[in-house]
Design a protein around this motif. Structure first.
Motif, mmCIF file in Angstrom:
data_model
loop_
_atom_site.group_PDB
_atom_site.id
_atom_site.type_symbol
_atom_site.label_atom_id
_atom_site.label_comp_id
_atom_site.label_asym_id
_atom_site.label_seq_id
_atom_site.Cartn_x
_atom_site.Cartn_y
_atom_site.Cartn_z
ATOM 1 N N THR A 198 28.050 45.317 31.591
ATOM 2 C CA THR A 198 29.316 44.585 31.653
ATOM 3 C C THR A 198 30.146 44.999 32.857
ATOM 4 O O THR A 198 31.007 44.247 33.303
ATOM 5 C CB THR A 198 30.145 44.795 30.371
ATOM 6 O OG1 THR A 198 30.618 46.146 30.321
ATOM 7 C CG2 THR A 198 29.328 44.512 29.124
ATOM 8 N N LEU A 224 39.498 33.480 22.730
ATOM 9 C CA LEU A 224 39.380 33.084 24.135
ATOM 10 C C LEU A 224 40.528 32.196 24.585
ATOM 11 O O LEU A 224 40.634 31.877 25.774
ATOM 12 C CB LEU A 224 38.052 32.350 24.359
ATOM 13 C CG LEU A 224 36.774 33.186 24.218
ATOM 14 C CD1 LEU A 224 35.539 32.286 24.235
ATOM 15 C CD2 LEU A 224 36.689 34.223 25.326
ATOM 16 N N SER A 228 33.396 42.097 29.416
ATOM 17 C CA SER A 228 32.374 41.181 29.905
ATOM 18 C C SER A 228 32.972 40.009 30.664
ATOM 19 O O SER A 228 32.401 39.528 31.644
ATOM 20 C CB SER A 228 31.542 40.651 28.734
ATOM 21 O OG SER A 228 30.867 41.694 28.080
ATOM 22 N N TYR A 229 34.121 39.504 30.206
ATOM 23 C CA TYR A 229 34.726 38.339 30.846
ATOM 24 C C TYR A 229 35.771 38.738 31.881
ATOM 25 O O TYR A 229 36.140 37.924 32.731
ATOM 26 C CB TYR A 229 35.412 37.418 29.836
ATOM 27 C CG TYR A 229 34.745 37.271 28.495
ATOM 28 C CD1 TYR A 229 33.365 37.131 28.386
ATOM 29 C CD2 TYR A 229 35.488 37.276 27.320
ATOM 30 C CE1 TYR A 229 32.765 37.007 27.151
ATOM 31 C CE2 TYR A 229 34.890 37.138 26.089
ATOM 32 C CZ TYR A 229 33.529 37.012 26.003
ATOM 33 O OH TYR A 229 32.930 36.894 24.787
ATOM 34 N N ARG A 259 30.117 31.914 24.138
ATOM 35 C CA ARG A 259 31.108 32.583 24.977
ATOM 36 C C ARG A 259 30.939 32.117 26.424
ATOM 37 O O ARG A 259 29.928 31.476 26.758
ATOM 38 C CB ARG A 259 30.930 34.093 24.901
ATOM 39 C CG ARG A 259 29.638 34.602 25.512
ATOM 40 C CD ARG A 259 29.520 36.102 25.351
ATOM 41 N NE ARG A 259 28.318 36.641 25.998
ATOM 42 C CZ ARG A 259 27.982 37.919 25.991
ATOM 43 N NH1 ARG A 259 28.751 38.799 25.346
ATOM 44 N NH2 ARG A 259 26.893 38.347 26.592
ATOM 45 N N PRO A 260 31.874 32.441 27.316
ATOM 46 C CA PRO A 260 31.668 32.121 28.730
ATOM 47 C C PRO A 260 30.403 32.810 29.235
ATOM 48 O O PRO A 260 30.135 33.959 28.894
ATOM 49 C CB PRO A 260 32.923 32.696 29.409
ATOM 50 C CG PRO A 260 33.943 32.791 28.325
ATOM 51 C CD PRO A 260 33.186 33.075 27.074
ATOM 52 N N GLN A 272 38.912 39.036 31.482
ATOM 53 C CA GLN A 272 40.030 38.100 31.378
ATOM 54 C C GLN A 272 41.015 38.585 30.317
ATOM 55 O O GLN A 272 40.722 38.554 29.130
ATOM 56 C CB GLN A 272 39.530 36.693 31.002
ATOM 57 C CG GLN A 272 38.807 35.956 32.122
ATOM 58 C CD GLN A 272 39.727 35.573 33.258
ATOM 59 O OE1 GLN A 272 40.931 35.428 33.088
ATOM 60 N NE2 GLN A 272 39.158 35.422 34.449
ATOM 61 N N CYS A 295 28.677 27.963 29.509
ATOM 62 C CA CYS A 295 28.861 28.837 28.346
ATOM 63 C C CYS A 295 27.489 29.229 27.833
ATOM 64 O O CYS A 295 26.477 28.599 28.161
ATOM 65 C CB CYS A 295 29.683 28.144 27.250
ATOM 66 S SG CYS A 295 28.976 26.611 26.602
ATOM 67 N N LEU A 353 27.872 34.914 31.272
ATOM 68 C CA LEU A 353 27.933 36.063 32.167
ATOM 69 C C LEU A 353 27.002 35.878 33.357
ATOM 70 O O LEU A 353 27.000 36.704 34.277
ATOM 71 C CB LEU A 353 27.545 37.336 31.413
ATOM 72 C CG LEU A 353 28.306 37.641 30.121
ATOM 73 C CD1 LEU A 353 27.853 38.980 29.563
ATOM 74 C CD2 LEU A 353 29.801 37.621 30.337
#
Length: 548
Positions: free
Chosen positions: A319, A385, A518-519, A453-454, A521, A462, A456
């Motif tokens: 990550t 999210l 991981s995101y 999820r978005p 954000q 997604c 990676l």
């Protein structure tokens, strides 16, 4: 070497790692630029129960980075004229089965031998002879040299060969021929005196797995392929030693760094990046430890990263690899906001169940001085999210598509999966191989789509994580979706199903912030209180979750 935070680059990385520590990071990092260490520092706790922090001197597991030590030992023996990478197994072991008679040291070093991946559990004792026989007796996955398949067992065979040729224990040979001459005094299995050192505990979620020194270690299931202990400073010393020719000759290193299939050379992956050639390896364990060693040779930058915890069931270094590279080479990464010196409201007041308008729940728990928000469904993931209505529709559609095609594949019908593929004609064979690999390893009988999820891996996409459970094993299949089509698949390894859990911290009396590593954000949630009790959390999309 004591703690170092130096210059704009060192401060930049330290700022990032310090900010993300309250949101799930724990470990140590060293960064060097043009031969100078600009960061060497520990973060989080090495021992949660005793409150012992990670420092620049803390000892961590190198995981599979250990393989490059084994490869270096083989190359040292070749320099000494005692073996050659073209030698077959029959030169070292009697009674090698016919299907493995043509396997060479080169095949083992590059994971192209076709032998099994694991010979047994890491910390279950097994002697050398038993392990070698078990590996040689197992069926091949493919004919030697034809394909690539990562094999820990292959490096165990190399360790046995090192002992036979050198006529001394594997670790002793590493110490006398490689580690001590390079100045590595805190690297090894049992030879270093660990009594005066701080060896980091391994954490998988709440579970404290202690240190490997408390276990049967090293077993021959592990020797040569993983979990040598070291420090950030020692690994940097090893990098410096490999730049010179005192330990290994230039000719030997050129051979060691020549990649074969899947960019794998001898114990290293050698990749061409936008920053030039990068010689690298990583390592991870289901117990929670992970490690990353990246050497950008052309840019003259070195990163050593050790982690002693997982991240919501995922390998923590994975990550962090992308954001760290971005920061090192001048890009910006979104950060969580700075936290106040003390929480503005007691964290324990958040613990409990929160219910969304349609009845889905978010379970909030207090773990390791942070809040963990665990969704019960895709609706809860969408809420965490803070997705817009349009994004919510896309994620829900992708969830249903994944459920349909994966259930059909489990039942033996892969046609819906192939029909969902973008560029079906070009991708069908590769996707089929990935699916067959999962089926062979897991023999699945049950399926559960954990969520969307978005991605990676691809921008503006997604990804769905689907868990397949078999009689003894589990496997996780990642499906990447864009515009209603499957644009990518891969297999991943998780240590739990909690990957959609968000870590949160209150930053003011009425604002809670989540930050998923991981995101990268941060998301803000309004805290609604009544008489010092938390009543609601309201997302950026103005959707409330009511505490019950």
């Amino acid at each position: 070497m004591s703690q170092v935070v130096k210059g704009e680059l060192g401060q930049r990385l330290d700022h990032y790692l310090s900010r993300i520590t309250p949101f799930g990071f724990a470990g140590a990092a060293l960064l060097a630029q043009d031969g100078e260490v600009v960061l060497n520092k520990g973060y989080g706790l090495a021992n949660r129960a005793e409150g012992i922090p990670n420092t620049a001197q803390t000892v961590f597991s190198t995981g599979s980075i250990s393989k490059q030590f084994t490869a270096a030992a083989i190359m040292k023996l070749e320099m000494q004229g005692k073996l050659h990478t073209g030698d077959p197994l029959t030169k070292f072991f009697p009674g090698v089965p016919a299907d493995k008679a043509n396997i060479t040291l080169h095949h083992l070093l590059t994971h192209t031998a076709g032998i099994i991946n694991y010979s047994g559990e890491d910390f279950v004792m097994a002697d050398k002879e038993e392990t070698v026989l078990k590996i040689l007796a197992a069926p091949l996955r493919f004919s030697p040299g034809e394909e690539y398949a990562y094999s820990n067992a292959g490096y165990s065979l190399l360790a046995a060969i090192i002992e036979q040729v050198a006529q001394q224990p594997y670790e002793q040979f590493l110490h006398t021929q490689l580690l001590a001459p390079a100045g590595l005094h805190c690297t090894g299995y049992r030879l270093p005196d660990w009594s005066a050192t701080n060896v980091a505990h391994w954490y998988n979620g709440r579970n404290d797995f202690g240190t490997p020194l408390e276990k049967p270690y090293p077993s021959w299931n592990l020797l040569g392929n993983g979990d040598i202990l070291s420090t950030t400073e020692d690994m940097f010393r090893w990098h410096q030693a490999l730049l010179g020719n005192d330990i290994l000759s230039e000719a030997v290193k050129e051979k060691m760094y020549t990649p074969e299939q899947q960019e794998y050379a001898y114990g290293w992956r050698v990749v061409e990046t936008e920053h030039g050639r990068c010689i690298q390896h990583n390592g991870a364990s289901s117990y929670g430890s992970s490690a990353l060693f990246r050497r950008w040779i052309d840019a003259n930058v070195v990163l050593v990263l050790f982690c002693n915890t997982d991240y919501m069931g995922e390998v923590l270094i994975r990550t962090l690899q992308e954001p760290l590279e971005a920061l090192i080479f001048g890009e910006d990464v979104p950060l969580p906001p700075p936290l106040p010196a003390a929480p503005p409201c007691p964290l324990e007041t958040f613990a409990g169940e929160f219910v969304l308008p349609e009845g889905d729940t978010i379970h909030v728990s207090l773990e390791n001085d942070s809040l963990h928000l665990m969704p019960s469904s895709q609706a809860g993931i969408n809420w965490l999210l803070s997705l817009s209505e349009a994004e919510t529709a896309v994620y829900n559609q992708s969830f249903q598509q994944t459920q349909t095609v994966m259930a059909a594949a489990l039942a033996g019908d892969t046609e819906p999966l192939f029909n969902s593929l973008a560029r079906r004609e070009a991708r069908t064979s590769g996707v089929l191989r990935t699916w067959q690999e999962l089926v062979e390893e897991v023999q699945p009988t049950e399926i559960k789509v954990l969520g969307i999820r978005p991605s990676l891996y691809l921008e503006d996409a997604c990804e769905a994580i689907t868990k397949f459970t078999g009689p003894e094993e589990s496997g996780w299949f990642v499906s990447i979706w864009r515009d209603g089509q499957n644009v990518g698949v891969l297999l991943t390894e998780l240590t739990s199903d909690n990957i959609f859990t968000a870590v949160a911290q209150p930053v003011t009396i009425d604002t809670l912030v989540t930050y998923h590593l991981s995101y990268a954000q941060p998301r803000q949630f309004q805290i609604v209180s009544e008489s010092s009790s938390i009543r609601e959390l309201i997302s950026e999309q103005n959707i409330p979750a009511r505490k019950v």
